[in-house]
Design an enzyme around this catalytic site. Structure first.
Site, short mmCIF file in Angstrom:
data_model
loop_
_atom_site.label_atom_id
_atom_site.label_comp_id
_atom_site.label_asym_id
_atom_site.label_seq_id
_atom_site.Cartn_x
_atom_site.Cartn_y
_atom_site.Cartn_z
N ASN A 13 0.90 -1.17 0.00
CA ASN A 13 0.00 0.00 0.00
C ASN A 13 0.92 1.20 0.00
OD1 ASN A 13 -2.20 1.39 2.55
ND2 ASN A 13 -2.32 1.69 0.35
N GLN A 46 -2.08 6.67 -1.56
CA GLN A 46 -2.37 7.86 -0.77
C GLN A 46 -1.20 8.84 -0.81
OE1 GLN A 46 -3.26 4.75 0.84
NE2 GLN A 46 -5.47 5.07 0.53
N ASN A 64 -6.54 10.41 -0.37
CA ASN A 64 -6.68 9.23 -1.21
C ASN A 64 -6.34 9.58 -2.66
OD1 ASN A 64 -7.52 7.13 0.58
ND2 ASN A 64 -9.57 8.03 0.66
N CYS A 73 -4.98 6.36 8.06
CA CYS A 73 -4.31 5.45 7.14
C CYS A 73 -3.28 4.66 7.94
CB CYS A 73 -3.65 6.21 5.99
SG CYS A 73 -2.84 5.09 4.81
N ASN A 75 -1.33 1.94 7.32
CA ASN A 75 -0.02 1.62 6.72
C ASN A 75 0.86 2.86 6.63
OD1 ASN A 75 -0.34 -1.20 6.23
ND2 ASN A 75 -1.75 -0.72 4.58
N ASN A 148 -11.63 5.88 10.46
CA ASN A 148 -12.29 5.94 9.16
C ASN A 148 -13.32 4.81 9.09
OD1 ASN A 148 -10.47 3.83 9.04
ND2 ASN A 148 -9.56 4.41 7.08
N HIS A 150 -15.48 1.53 7.96
CA HIS A 150 -15.27 0.22 7.33
C HIS A 150 -16.53 -0.64 7.44
CE1 HIS A 150 -10.84 0.35 6.73
NE2 HIS A 150 -10.93 1.27 7.68
N ASN A 181 -14.90 1.95 3.31
CA ASN A 181 -13.89 0.96 2.91
C ASN A 181 -14.51 -0.42 3.05
OD1 ASN A 181 -11.25 2.66 2.67
ND2 ASN A 181 -12.15 3.32 4.61
N GLU A 199 -10.57 -0.12 -1.08
CA GLU A 199 -10.44 1.10 -0.28
C GLU A 199 -11.26 2.26 -0.85
OE1 GLU A 199 -6.86 2.66 1.18
OE2 GLU A 199 -5.86 0.72 1.37
N ARG A 200 -11.96 2.95 0.04
CA ARG A 200 -12.64 4.21 -0.32
C ARG A 200 -11.63 5.13 -1.00
NH1 ARG A 200 -14.75 8.24 4.41
NH2 ARG A 200 -12.57 7.93 5.05
N CYS A 208 -4.39 -2.83 3.68
CA CYS A 208 -5.10 -1.71 4.29
C CYS A 208 -4.97 -1.88 5.80
CB CYS A 208 -6.57 -1.71 3.87
SG CYS A 208 -7.53 -0.35 4.55
N THR A 210 -5.97 0.11 8.40
CA THR A 210 -7.20 0.33 9.16
C THR A 210 -8.22 -0.76 8.87
OG1 THR A 210 -7.91 1.88 7.41
CG2 THR A 210 -6.96 2.83 9.45
N GLY A 211 -8.18 -1.29 7.63
CA GLY A 211 -9.07 -2.40 7.31
C GLY A 211 -8.74 -3.64 8.13
N1 LIG Z 1 -8.89 4.52 1.89
C1 LIG Z 1 -8.94 4.84 3.32
C2 LIG Z 1 -7.67 5.61 3.74
C3 LIG Z 1 -6.44 4.75 3.70
C4 LIG Z 1 -6.62 3.49 4.46
C5 LIG Z 1 -5.53 2.45 4.22
N2 LIG Z 1 -4.56 2.77 3.21
C6 LIG Z 1 -4.84 2.10 5.52
O1 LIG Z 1 -3.67 1.64 5.51
O2 LIG Z 1 -5.50 2.25 6.59
C7 LIG Z 1 -10.14 5.76 3.59
O3 LIG Z 1 -10.59 6.44 2.66
O4 LIG Z 1 -10.59 5.77 4.75
#
Ligand SMILES: N[C@H](CCC[C@H](N)C(=O)O)C(=O)O
Length: 268
Positions: A13, A46, A64, A73, A75, A148, A150, A181, A199-200, A208, A210-211
């Site tokens: 990522n 990102q 993003n 984010c 990562n 964020n 999910h 997400n 990802e959003r 991801c 946060t995912g």
């Molecule tokens: N696309 C995510 C942001 C980056 C999340 C992802 N790259 C991570 O490592 O958490 C969002 O719009 O909330």
């Protein structure tokens, strides 16, 4: 004077990181989108902009690839932690993060996850542990906000889901006023999950952070796994620790690829 940046990634990522703590760099959604373009720009999932903070060691702004500025984010947070090179507090729109660099990556302590429908946010009241909505074979989703938003689906085989199609449909569904997400996970052994993420504002990514946090939290709440949870993404593994009422702790790699120079004015 050339404008400098650092290209980094967390399990594939990838990020363009601009350290603007000494001299400000103006960032707009259009400029972030142009920088992120993999053919006409530098290319990244990102764009990360570091600025001075009045209440933390650094403020991390996250854009993003579609140009949208977002709250978190995972990562990128590990990547920034390795740039700082010592324990620090990072301010984001999603809250304060505590980071500690550790052998080739970093440990990140996020806030506590949020489960209330209006704080995901959803457009209507709903049980976020088992949502009464479906998109084709994806049903019984769980919604979690870890800074964020999910949505998480547990399926027999994550790789078998047509996430390239379903991801975009779910991301932009009116149920999610701030979009979402999309996480699809399957059990991969004791306390091990396999995860793929749409990802959003980006699309399918190699990983991801946060995912992985949101999915591990949902799996622990559902009694599918116990903490610590190893989450295997296409780009590699993350270890997530969490218990009810506690902040989430994420550990994993962070990689510096190269340093570059450019002129940000060329990106609009
Ligand atoms: N696309 C995510 C942001 C980056 C999340 C992802 N790259 C991570 O490592 O958490 C969002 O719009 O909330």
């Amino acid at each position: 004077m050339a404008d400098r940046f650092t290209k980094m990634h967390g399990l594939g990522n990838d990020f363009v990181v601009i350290d603007a703590r000494e001299s400000a760099v103006e960032m707009t959604p259009a400029r972030a989108h142009a920088i992120a373009d993999r053919r006409h720009g530098i290319g990244c999932d990102q764009l990360i902009l570091l600025e001075p903070s009045a209440k933390a060691d650094v403020k991390m702004r996250i854009f993003n690839a579609d140009g949208g500025e977002v709250e978190a984010c995972g990562n990128a947070t590990r990547c920034v932690a390795t740039l700082i090179g010592q324990p620090a507090v990072i301010e984001t729109l999603g809250g304060m993060l505590r980071v500690t660099p550790a052998d080739g990556g970093a440990e990140v302590t996020l806030g506590e996850p949020v489960f209330d429908w209006e704080r995901i946010p959803l457009a209507m009241p709903m049980d976020t542990r088992d949502m009464p909505v479906a998109w084709d074979e994806l049903e019984h989703g769980a919604a979690v906000n870890v800074g964020n938003p999910h949505i998480i689906f547990f399926v027999p085989e994550a790789d078998a889901v047509a996430l390239a199609d379903l991801g975009s449909r779910i991301e932009t569904d009116p149920l999610f006023p701030e979009r979402v997400n999309v996480n699809v996970a399957s059990l991969d052994g004791e306390n091990q999950l396999q995860l793929r993420v749409w990802e959003r504002g980006v699309g399918l990514t190699q990983a991801c952070g946060t995912g992985a946090c949101a999915t591990a939290v949902a799996a622990i709440r559902a009694g599918l796994v116990a903490s610590p949870v190893t989450v295997s993404l296409p780009g590699g593994d993350l270890v997530i620790r969490w218990a009810e009422g506690q902040p989430i702790v994420m550990s994993g790699a962070a990689t510096r690829v190269f340093d570059g120079e450019t002129d940000w004015a060329r990106f609009g």
